[in-house]
Write a protein that holds these residues in place. Structure first.
Motif, short mmCIF file in Angstrom:
data_model
loop_
_atom_site.label_atom_id
_atom_site.label_comp_id
_atom_site.label_asym_id
_atom_site.label_seq_id
_atom_site.Cartn_x
_atom_site.Cartn_y
_atom_site.Cartn_z
N ASN A 346 0.78 -1.43 0.18
CA ASN A 346 0.02 -0.01 0.17
C ASN A 346 0.97 1.41 0.04
N ASP A 467 -4.52 0.84 10.68
CA ASP A 467 -4.75 -0.64 10.79
C ASP A 467 -3.98 -1.68 10.28
N SER A 470 -3.09 -1.05 6.45
CA SER A 470 -3.83 -1.99 5.27
C SER A 470 -4.94 -1.10 4.81
N ARG A 471 -5.33 0.06 5.32
CA ARG A 471 -6.19 0.81 4.82
C ARG A 471 -6.05 2.26 4.75
N LEU A 568 -13.25 6.16 3.69
CA LEU A 568 -12.24 4.95 3.89
C LEU A 568 -12.10 4.32 2.37
N GLU A 570 -10.47 0.77 0.81
CA GLU A 570 -9.76 -0.41 1.84
C GLU A 570 -9.62 -1.31 0.49
N HIS A 577 -14.31 -7.02 3.43
CA HIS A 577 -13.88 -6.03 4.15
C HIS A 577 -14.09 -6.09 5.61
N GLU A 580 -15.84 -0.76 9.67
CA GLU A 580 -15.66 0.63 9.73
C GLU A 580 -14.96 1.34 11.05
#
Length: 631
Positions: A346, A467, A470-471, A568, A570, A577, A580
C-alpha cells in the motif's frame, strides 16, 4: 567525467558484473546501429524548438564516443565526428529556446573531450568554433541581456548554466578568456537554482523536472571533479546529499511516480545521476535506485549508466533501513507505504503544495494511491505543451482553462465550480501535522488559501494509512462564511459500482477490488461516477488530450457552511472488508508514544509537540522508527 582510471574501472566491472556487462552490450549495439544512421538535420519536429534533435545528438555522441573509448574502434569516432560536423553547420542552435543551445553545448563538450585524441586539429577547430559561435557567445549575450533563464530558480537555470560550464571546461585551454567569462557568469547564476534542493532534497517542480535538472547537474559536478579538482561548493548544497530520497519515496511500489504537475505517470526519474550521487555521498540505497532504473528502462540506455554503475555496492531500501514514510518540508509533500520489498504494498502520495510553482497545477490537496500492485487514484499529468497559452499561468492565464491543470482534473475538492481557475493561483498549502509508526501513518495539510475567493475560511485535509497500514482514510474539514457547493473527486482507471444508497462504492481493476466508504458527510452526500471531462460550468478548449479509460469517483451533497467528509479506501485482497473505523477530528490525529519513550515525534506547524495524549481510535499511531543518522 571519465578519465583513464575510470575507463579501466569500467572494463573491470564489465568482466565481473552481469549488469555492467549487459549495459556494455547495450552500448555497443546502440553504437553499431548509429554507424549507418544519417547525421542529424536542422528541423523542428515539435514545431516549436530544436530539442528533439538536440537530445538525439546528445544520445548519439555519448554512445559513439564512449564506445570508441572502450574499444578504440575508430568507426565509432568517425561517426561521432560526422554528427558534430553536421550540427556545426546548422544555421543556429535555436537560441530562442536556450535549452536547445545548452543541451548541444553539453553534447559537444562530451564529444570534443572524449574524442580529443582522435580528432585532428582541423576537426577540433570545427567543433570548437561551433561551441564558441552557437554556444558560449550566445550564453554570454543572454546573461548580459538578462534573459529569464539566467535568474530563474527552476530547471532551466541548471541545464543552461550547466551546459555553459561543461563547454567552458572542454575548450578552456584553447579559448581561456571566453570560457572563463562564460563560466563565471554561469557560476554566479547557479546558486538560486541549487537552493531549490534545500533543505531536505525535495524539488518544487515535481519528480520529472527534478530528474531532468539533476541529470544535468551531476555531470557538471563530475566534470569539475576530474577537470579541476574543485566543484566550488556545489556538492555542499543543502539537501543535495539527500535528494535521491525524493525520487525513491515519490515512486510507488509498482514503479509509478507521484506524477503531479507536468509529470507523466511512467518513468524512473534521476536514475543515471543517482549512480554518481550514491558513490559521492556514500549511499548504497541510491545505487539500488539507479540500478532499478537501468533494469526497468527501455533500451537503449544512456551510457551514464555504464560509466557510473557499480561504483558502490547497491543495497535495497528494506535492508538499508529506509523509513516507510517521508515528508519533504519545503514542498509540503508526504509519502507513505506499507513495505519496501513488495510490488503490491500500500502507498499514498499526498501534497499540500504551491500553486505558483513552476509547472504547477491548481491541485492543493491532491493524492495518489497504490494497492494490490496497481494505482487506484491516478494523476492525469501533463497536457500538450503546444496548446495555446499553456504557459500563461497568471490569474487570467489560459493554462487554467485546460482540464488537466484545473482543480477538477485533480484528486481534490472543488468548491463552487465555475469558469474561473478555481483555486487561487498563488495559494500555498502547508503540512501541519504528520506521524508514523510500523502500523500506521498520517499527514494533515492546511489548504485554506485555495478557496478564499469562494468564501472558505478554513480547509484542512488529512490522509492516513491505518490498521496495520492496510487501509486508507482521506478526510476533509471545511468552514466557509456561507454555504458552499463542494465536489470531491478521485480519478481512477477502475470500473466503479456505486451501492444503491450511495454511501459506498466498489472499484474493480484487473480482477482486483478496492472499496470506498463514506464514513462521515453531511446528510444527503452520496457517491457517484463521472467521466474525466470538464464540468458544465468550466471552460473546455479544443485540442485537449482525451482522458480515455479514466473516470471519477465523486462525492456531492447539499450546500453547507461547515462540513466534514471522511472516506475510507480499503483494498480487498480476499474480497472481505473489515469494520468501519471510528471518525475523529483532524486535530486529534496524533502519534501515540510507545510506553517507554517521550512523545517527541508529532509536529504541528513545524514545531514538535510533547505530552499530547493518545485516544483509542484507528487513526492514532505509534512512535515512528528512528530516522537514519544522515537526517
Amino acid at each position: 567525467m571519465v578519465d583513464d582510471a575510470a575507463l579501466a574501472g569500467i572494463a573491470e566491472r564489465i568482466a565481473c558484473d552481469d549488469l555492467t556487462a549487459q549495459l556494455y552490450d547495450d552500448l555497443i549495439a546502440q553504437a553499431d546501429a548509429l554507424l549507418t544512421t544519417p547525421a542529424s538535420e536542422y528541423e523542428f519536429p515539435d514545431g516549436r524548438t530544436l530539442l528533439i534533435v538536440t537530445r538525439e545528438v546528445q544520445s548519439r555522441l555519448y554512445a559513439l564516443a564512449m564506445a570508441y573509448r572502450l574499444t578504440q574502434d575508430e568507426r565509432y569516432a568517425a561517426r561521432a565526428y560526422e554528427e558534430m560536423a553536421a550540427v556545426a553547420v546548422f544555421p543556429d542552435w535555436n537560441p530562442e529556446s536556450f535549452l536547445s543551445v545548452a543541451e548541444l553545448m553539453h553534447a559537444f563538450a562530451v564529444g570534443y573531450d572524449w574524442l580529443y585524441g582522435y580528432l585532428d586539429e582541423t576537426q577540433r577547430q570545427v567543433v570548437r568554433d561551433a561551441i564558441v559561435t552557437f554556444g558560449l557567445e550566445p550564453a554570454i549575450a543572454q546573461h548580459e541581456s538578462g534573459a529569464s533563464w539566467t535568474t530563474r530558480t527552476n530547471n532551466w537555470n541548471i541545464v543552461c548554466n550547466g551546459g555553459t560550464i561543461m563547454a567552458g571546461l572542454a575548450i578552456g585551454v584553447e579559448e581561456p578568456e571566453l570560457a572563463n567569462e562564460a563560466m563565471h557568469l554561469a557560476f554566479d547564476a547557479l546558486p538560486v537554482a541549487l537552493a531549490e534542493y534545500g533543505p531536505d532534497g525535495g524539488y518544487p517542480e515535481g519528480v520529472t523536472y527534478w530528474g531532468y535538472a539533476t541529470r544535468f547537474l551531476v555531470p557538471i559536478m563530475a566534470s569539475l571533479e576530474t577537470a579541476v579538482g574543485d566543484d566550488f561548493g556545489i556538492t555542499e548544497t543543502a539537501g543535495l546529499d539527500r535528494t535521491v530520497d525524493f525520487g525513491i519515496h515519490m515512486t510507488g511500489p509498482a514503479g509509478q511516480p507521484f506524477n503531479y504537475y507536468d509529470a507523466p505517470s511512467s518513468g524512473h526519474p534521476g536514475r543515471t545521476a543517482a549512480h554518481w550521487l550514491a558513490a559521492h555521498y556514500g549511499e548504497p540505497v541510491y545505487a539500488w535506485w539507479a540500478e532499478q532504473g537501468a533494469v526497468r528502462q527501455s533500451r537503449p540506455l544512456p551510457p551514464l549508466h555504464l560509466m557510473w554503475q557499480g561504483l558502490i555496492d547497491a543495497v535495497p531500501p528494506n535492508e538499508a533501513g529506509l523509513p516507510l514514510d517521508r515528508e519533504f518540508d519545503a514542498i509540503s509533500t508526504f509519502l507513505s507505504r506499507s513495505a519496501w520489498n513488495s510490488t503490491t504494498a500500500n502507498f499514498f502520495g499526498f501534497k499540500a503544495g504551491d500553486n505558483a510553482s513552476s509547472h504547477a497545477d491548481l491541485d492543493l490537496g491532491t493524492f495518489v494511491l497504490d494497492a494490490l500492485g496497481t494505482r487506484w487514484a491516478t494523476e492525469l499529468g501533463p497536457e500538450s505543451y503546444d496548446l495555446p497559452g499553456y504557459w500563461s499561468a497568471g490569474p487570467e492565464g489560459r493554462r487554467w482553462t485546460y482540464y488537466r491543470k484545473r482543480p477538477e482534473g485533480q484528486n481534490t475538492l472543488v468548491i463552487n465550480p465555475d469558469a474561473t481557475p478555481g483555486q487561487a493561483v498563488d495559494a500555498r498549502g502547508t503540512l501541519v501535522a504528520t506521524g508514523s509508526s510500523p502500523d500506521a501513518s498520517f499527514a494533515v495539510a492546511d489548504l485554506s488559501e485555495a478557496y478564499t475567493a469562494q468564501g472558505v475560511t478554513s480547509w484542512q485535509r488529512g490522509m492516513a494509512l491505518i490498521d496495520g497500514r492496510s487501509r486508507f482514510v482521506v478526510q476533509d474539514e471545511v468552514t466557509a462564511s456561507s454555504p458552499v457547493e463542494a465536489w470531491w473527486f478521485m480519478h481512477t482507471s477502475a470500473d466503479i459500482d456505486v451501492a444503491p444508497d450511495g454511501r459506498s462504492a466498489t472499484l474493480t481493476l484487473d480482477g482486483r477490488q478496492l472499496r470506498a466508504v463514506l464514513l462521515d458527510a453531511p446528510d444527503g452526500a452520496r457517491f457517484s461516477v463521472m467521466d474525466a471531462v470538464p464540468l458544465p460550468t468550466s471552460p473546455n478548449p479544443d485540442g485537449q488530450t482525451p482522458n480515455a479509460g479514466v473516470r471519477k469517483l465523486v462525492i456531492t451533497g447539499p450546500e453547507s457552511a461547515q462540513f466534514r467528509l471522511s472516506v475510507l479506501l480499503e483494498p480487498l485482497p480476499t474480497g472481505v472488508h473489515g469494520p468501519e473505523p471510528a471518525v475523529t477530528d483532524l486535530a486529534d490525529w496524533a502519534v501515540a508514544p510507545a510506553p517507554d519513550v517521550a512523545p517527541a515525534d508529532l509536529r504541528v506547524d513545524g514545531e514538535p509537540v510533547a505530552g499530547r495524549s493518545a485516544t483509542s481510535h484507528s487513526y492514532v499511531v505509534d512512535r515512528p522508527p528512528a530516522p537514519r543518522s544522515r537526517s
